[in-house]
Each structure stands twice: as C-alpha cells, then as structure tokens.
Design a protein around this motif. Structure first.
Motif, mmCIF file in Angstrom:
data_model
loop_
_atom_site.group_PDB
_atom_site.id
_atom_site.type_symbol
_atom_site.label_atom_id
_atom_site.label_comp_id
_atom_site.label_asym_id
_atom_site.label_seq_id
_atom_site.Cartn_x
_atom_site.Cartn_y
_atom_site.Cartn_z
ATOM 1 N N ARG A 174 0.806 -1.429 -0.351
ATOM 2 C CA ARG A 174 0.027 -0.439 -0.075
ATOM 3 C C ARG A 174 0.559 1.654 -0.230
ATOM 4 N N ASP A 175 2.404 1.068 0.118
ATOM 5 C CA ASP A 175 2.982 2.271 0.115
ATOM 6 C C ASP A 175 3.440 2.608 -1.448
ATOM 7 N N GLU A 176 3.390 4.318 -1.443
ATOM 8 C CA GLU A 176 3.544 4.849 -2.977
ATOM 9 C C GLU A 176 4.981 4.504 -3.332
ATOM 10 N N MET A 177 4.930 4.352 -4.770
ATOM 11 C CA MET A 177 5.723 3.177 -5.187
ATOM 12 C C MET A 177 6.343 4.183 -6.719
ATOM 13 N N GLY B 153 5.064 -24.853 -5.767
ATOM 14 C CA GLY B 153 4.725 -23.981 -4.112
ATOM 15 C C GLY B 153 4.861 -22.542 -4.910
ATOM 16 N N HIS B 154 6.962 -22.704 -5.177
ATOM 17 C CA HIS B 154 7.265 -21.329 -5.170
ATOM 18 C C HIS B 154 6.442 -20.977 -6.429
ATOM 19 N N GLY B 155 6.089 -21.193 -7.530
ATOM 20 C CA GLY B 155 4.920 -20.277 -8.045
ATOM 21 C C GLY B 155 4.140 -19.831 -7.892
ATOM 22 N N LEU B 156 3.459 -20.739 -7.054
ATOM 23 C CA LEU B 156 2.034 -19.930 -6.530
ATOM 24 C C LEU B 156 2.459 -18.721 -5.266
ATOM 25 N N TYR B 157 3.582 -19.011 -4.881
ATOM 26 C CA TYR B 157 3.943 -17.772 -3.747
ATOM 27 C C TYR B 157 4.525 -16.911 -4.724
ATOM 28 N N LEU B 158 5.033 -16.690 -5.910
ATOM 29 C CA LEU B 158 5.300 -16.056 -6.487
ATOM 30 C C LEU B 158 4.331 -15.040 -7.290
ATOM 31 N N TYR B 159 3.627 -16.210 -7.898
ATOM 32 C CA TYR B 159 2.293 -14.783 -8.272
ATOM 33 C C TYR B 159 1.714 -14.660 -7.563
ATOM 34 N N ALA B 160 1.469 -14.753 -5.961
ATOM 35 C CA ALA B 160 0.688 -14.126 -5.500
ATOM 36 C C ALA B 160 1.677 -12.456 -4.374
ATOM 37 N N ALA B 161 3.322 -13.080 -4.457
ATOM 38 C CA ALA B 161 3.690 -11.507 -4.467
ATOM 39 C C ALA B 161 3.040 -10.484 -5.401
ATOM 40 N N ALA B 162 3.409 -11.551 -6.601
ATOM 41 C CA ALA B 162 2.735 -10.567 -8.171
ATOM 42 C C ALA B 162 1.950 -9.490 -8.288
ATOM 43 N N GLU B 163 0.549 -9.673 -7.382
ATOM 44 C CA GLU B 163 -0.721 -10.045 -6.988
ATOM 45 C C GLU B 163 -0.919 -8.551 -6.085
ATOM 46 N N THR B 164 0.344 -8.354 -5.507
ATOM 47 C CA THR B 164 -0.119 -7.767 -4.282
ATOM 48 C C THR B 164 0.229 -6.138 -5.053
ATOM 49 N N LEU B 165 0.825 -6.089 -6.391
ATOM 50 C CA LEU B 165 1.360 -4.869 -6.692
ATOM 51 C C LEU B 165 0.277 -4.542 -7.992
ATOM 52 N N GLY B 166 -0.707 -5.048 -7.425
ATOM 53 C CA GLY B 166 -2.152 -5.371 -8.813
ATOM 54 C C GLY B 166 -2.545 -5.299 -9.805
ATOM 55 N N VAL B 167 -1.537 -6.731 -9.801
ATOM 56 C CA VAL B 167 -1.653 -7.720 -11.033
ATOM 57 C C VAL B 167 -2.851 -8.943 -11.152
ATOM 58 N N ASP B 168 -2.867 -9.174 -11.812
ATOM 59 C CA ASP B 168 -3.915 -10.555 -11.937
ATOM 60 C C ASP B 168 -3.026 -11.904 -12.388
ATOM 61 N N ARG B 169 -3.205 -13.043 -11.598
ATOM 62 C CA ARG B 169 -2.753 -14.179 -11.797
ATOM 63 C C ARG B 169 -3.345 -14.672 -13.435
ATOM 64 N N CYS C 225 16.713 -12.282 -1.277
ATOM 65 C CA CYS C 225 15.870 -12.251 0.521
ATOM 66 C C CYS C 225 15.862 -10.857 0.570
ATOM 67 N N ARG C 226 16.657 -10.174 0.424
ATOM 68 C CA ARG C 226 16.837 -8.184 1.030
ATOM 69 C C ARG C 226 16.886 -7.415 0.528
ATOM 70 N N CYS C 227 15.147 -8.446 -0.877
ATOM 71 C CA CYS C 227 15.313 -7.250 -2.062
ATOM 72 C C CYS C 227 13.976 -5.901 -1.246
ATOM 73 N N SER C 228 14.336 -5.274 -2.131
ATOM 74 C CA SER C 228 13.291 -3.541 -1.618
ATOM 75 C C SER C 228 12.132 -3.937 -1.125
ATOM 76 N N TYR C 229 11.307 -4.769 -2.013
ATOM 77 C CA TYR C 229 9.849 -4.951 -2.297
ATOM 78 C C TYR C 229 9.686 -6.194 -1.393
ATOM 79 N N GLY C 230 8.928 -6.008 0.645
ATOM 80 C CA GLY C 230 8.393 -7.154 1.532
ATOM 81 C C GLY C 230 7.793 -8.410 0.247
ATOM 82 N N PRO C 231 7.155 -8.453 0.356
ATOM 83 C CA PRO C 231 6.166 -9.361 -0.473
ATOM 84 C C PRO C 231 6.727 -9.916 -1.118
ATOM 85 N N TYR C 232 7.676 -9.743 -1.840
ATOM 86 C CA TYR C 232 8.662 -10.872 -2.796
ATOM 87 C C TYR C 232 9.953 -11.238 -1.501
ATOM 88 N N ALA C 233 10.751 -10.671 -1.195
ATOM 89 C CA ALA C 233 11.359 -10.724 -0.308
ATOM 90 C C ALA C 233 10.912 -11.958 1.181
#
Ligand code: 3HC
Length: 309
Positions: A22-25, A76-92, A139-147
């Motif tokens: 929800r942060d501005e970016m 499973g990795h694919g699913l976590y990552l699609y979920a992380a992408a969805e937090t940026l406002g895209v649809d899987r 794991c130290r990426c600046s975007y929380g859900p991806y990290a």
C-alpha cells in the motif's frame, strides 16, 4: 523527483527499509517488479517440466518420492510468487496469458532437454545451485512481499541442491557407465547454468536501475562469479570435472572461467531454444485442460456467496 531521497519511497530505499503493497512507489518500480516476479513465477512453473519428465522413470521408489516432492515444491514457489506479484495490482490469470502468448519470459534454462537420470542430479546441483546464488540476495530485496517469499523458497532450494548433489555423488562412485553418465550431464548443463544469470553487466538493461532500487543486490556478473567459485570446489569433491579447460584460480581468490555463449542465451530467450515450443505447448494444454476446475471453483464461490447473504 520520483524515487529521490526527498519523498517517502526514496527515504525507505535509502534507509534500507521495505516497501509494502500500500506504500506509494514509482510506477516504473512497480512495473519492473511485476516483470521480474512474474518471470520468476513462470520459471518455477515451467521448471516443473524437465524434471517431471523423470518422475515415472526414477530408478527407485525412494528417488521417485524425493523427485515428486521436489517438483511439487516448484509448484509451491510459483504460487507464492504469483501471490507476491498480485500484491502489485495485477491478476494472475493475466500473467498466465502473457506467459502463453510470449509477452512475458521465463528462465532460459528450462528450454534444455533432460536426456538421462543424471540430468536430474545436474539440475539439482547446478541449476538449483545457481538459483540459490541468485535468490539469497533477493531475500533482502526492497519489496517486502517478494523478499519474504524468497526466504522460504531459498530454504527449499537448498534441499533441492543437496538432493541433486547426492544423486551425482552416487553416480560418480558407481559403475564406469554411471560415472560417465554423470559427467555427460554436467558437460551439457554447465554453460546453460552460467547463462541463467543473464547477460553480462555491460548488456544488462535493468541491472543499474534495479540495483539503485535495491531490488537486485548484486549484478549478473558478480553472481555468476560467486557461483563458479563455489562450484569448482564441489566438483572436486565429486571427482567430476567442469567442461572448461581454462578454469584457473586467480591471485584475487576468484576462478577465471570461460563465459557462456550469450548469442545462444538470446536465441533461447527469443523462443528458439531446443525445447521452447514443447514447454509452452505443454503449459497451454494444462491451462486449457484445467478450465473446468476454474469454472467449477468460480461457480462454487458464487453459490456460497449467495448462501451467506
Ligand atoms: N532467461 C530468460 N530471460 C533472461 C535471462 C534468462 N536466463 N536472463 C536475462 N533475461 C532477460 C531479462 O528478463 C531481460 O528481459 P526483459 O526486459 O524482457 O525482462 C533481458 O534478458 C535483459 O536482462 P537484464 O539483466 O537486464 O534483466 P534483469 O535485471 O531482470 O536480470 C535476472 C535477470 C538475473 C534473471 C533477474 O530478473 C532475476 O534475478 N530474477 C529473479 C530470479 C529468477 O527469475 N530466476 C529464474 C530461475 S528460477 C529457478 O531457477 C527455479 C528453481 O526452482 C530451479
């Protein structure tokens, strides 16, 4: 200026903090993350195919059970990552379509065939080994859900890498034919694994910006060097060789090595690798065959919604 230290985003990046959904970016940051995370998710899902190819032919029940678990982990990795992408406002579902029509990429490495059982070992050791070197800094990426997604993914990758190494260790200490099979797999997977890290820094379009945004913490060439340094020693323990006559330990403590063929990398990225068509066709068929499941799930969700009103 956008992304400057004078706004919230710039301040968080400068302080090594995390940007949350929800942060501005800056729009370009959001877009670049969607590109990278979606590509990463697609790689995990397409990456199930080369190894899935050996589940029914694994040499023992134990090997089959391990491989099955490993391929499920990739899903499973694919699913976590699609979920992380969805937090940026895209649809899987949209990301999926972009994979199938070639607008989004997946890793070059999964366009090579798995010819023998030893390839399962070589993928675990080299491909998952390269993936760990690339992903631990994420794991130290600046975007929380991806990290945060990367922390669990890396733990599982580390198990994958060890199971591959163990397969090769058994083969390397088996019959002469088994040892030769292990060597042949390493000979075929070595350069494509080096190419996985992407083009050299001089040709990497996104590196400078991604490093400034702290999405990437190391450049493609830095990570490739780290991987080579780590792998040379492991090959010695296996008693197998890496197919590079020019490997030499430099005075700086790093191994000099022959670069992979980057023209081949770009050919594979553009869709003309040995298995590109087969991989995408298989994925398209899985997507189409699964249509009834998605329809049923949607209908069920609607019915439940109706029931609770
Ligand atoms: N395969 C396919 N495309 C590649 C590539 C590769 N090995 N290396 C680079 N590219 C593409 C880039 O995506 C970019 O294309 P784009 O502009 O259309 O997105 C172009 O080539 C130029 O490369 P850059 O260096 O500028 O791109 P990046 O800065 O994004 O760096 C990367 C590339 C290092 C792959 C980076 O995106 C990254 O770290 N991604 C996350 C990790 C990932 O996706 N790994 C894939 C393997 S996953 C895996 O191995 C699963 C495991 O379980 C086995």
């Amino acid at each position: 200026t956008e992304g400057g230290a004078d706004d919230y985003f710039g301040a968080v990046i400068a302080a090594d903090g995390k940007i949350e959904p929800r942060d501005e970016m800056p729009e370009a940051y959001r877009k670049s993350l969607i590109r990278q995370i979606a590509q990463h998710a697609h790689s995990e899902i397409i990456g199930m195919q080369p190894e899935g190819n050996w589940i029914s032919r694994a040499p023992s029940l134990k090997r089959k059970a391990i491989l099955l678990a490993k391929v499920q982990d990739e899903a499973g990795h694919g699913l976590y990552l699609y979920a992380a992408a969805e937090t940026l406002g895209v649809d899987r579902a949209d990301l999926y379509e972009m994979l199938l029509d070639g607008r989004q990429k997946y890793s070059s490495i999964f366009n090579y065939p798995t010819l023998t059982w030893a390839d399962v070992g070589a993928i675990g050791w080299l491909v998952d080994g390269a993936a760990i070197v690339n992903q631990v800094p994420l794991c130290r990426c600046s975007y929380g859900p991806y990290a945060r997604a990367m922390i669990r993914v890396c733990k599982e990758e580390s198990f994958h890498q060890r199971q591959g190494y163990e397969i090769l260790h058994v083969l390397a200490n088996g019959s002469p034919e088994q040892k030769a099979m292990a060597q042949d797999a390493i000979d075929r997977w070595w350069y494509p694994s080096l190419a996985m890290f992407g083009p050299p820094d001089t040709d990497s379009t996104h590196s400078a910006q991604s490093m400034a945004w702290k999405i990437k913490r190391f450049s493609n060439d830095e990570l490739r060097q780290k991987f080579v340094d780590m792998t040379v020693q492991q090959a010695e323990v296996l008693g197998l060789s890496l197919p590079d006559p020019d490997l030499r330990l430099g005075e700086d403590g790093h191994w000099a090595y022959t670069q992979p063929d980057y023209d081949e990398l770009f050919t594979v990225i553009k869709g003309d690798g040995p298995c590109n068509r087969q991989r995408i066709e298989h994925r398209r068929a899985a997507w189409e065959d699964g249509a009834w499941v998605r329809e049923a799930a949607t209908a069920y969700a609607k019915k439940r919604e109706g029931a609770t009103v």
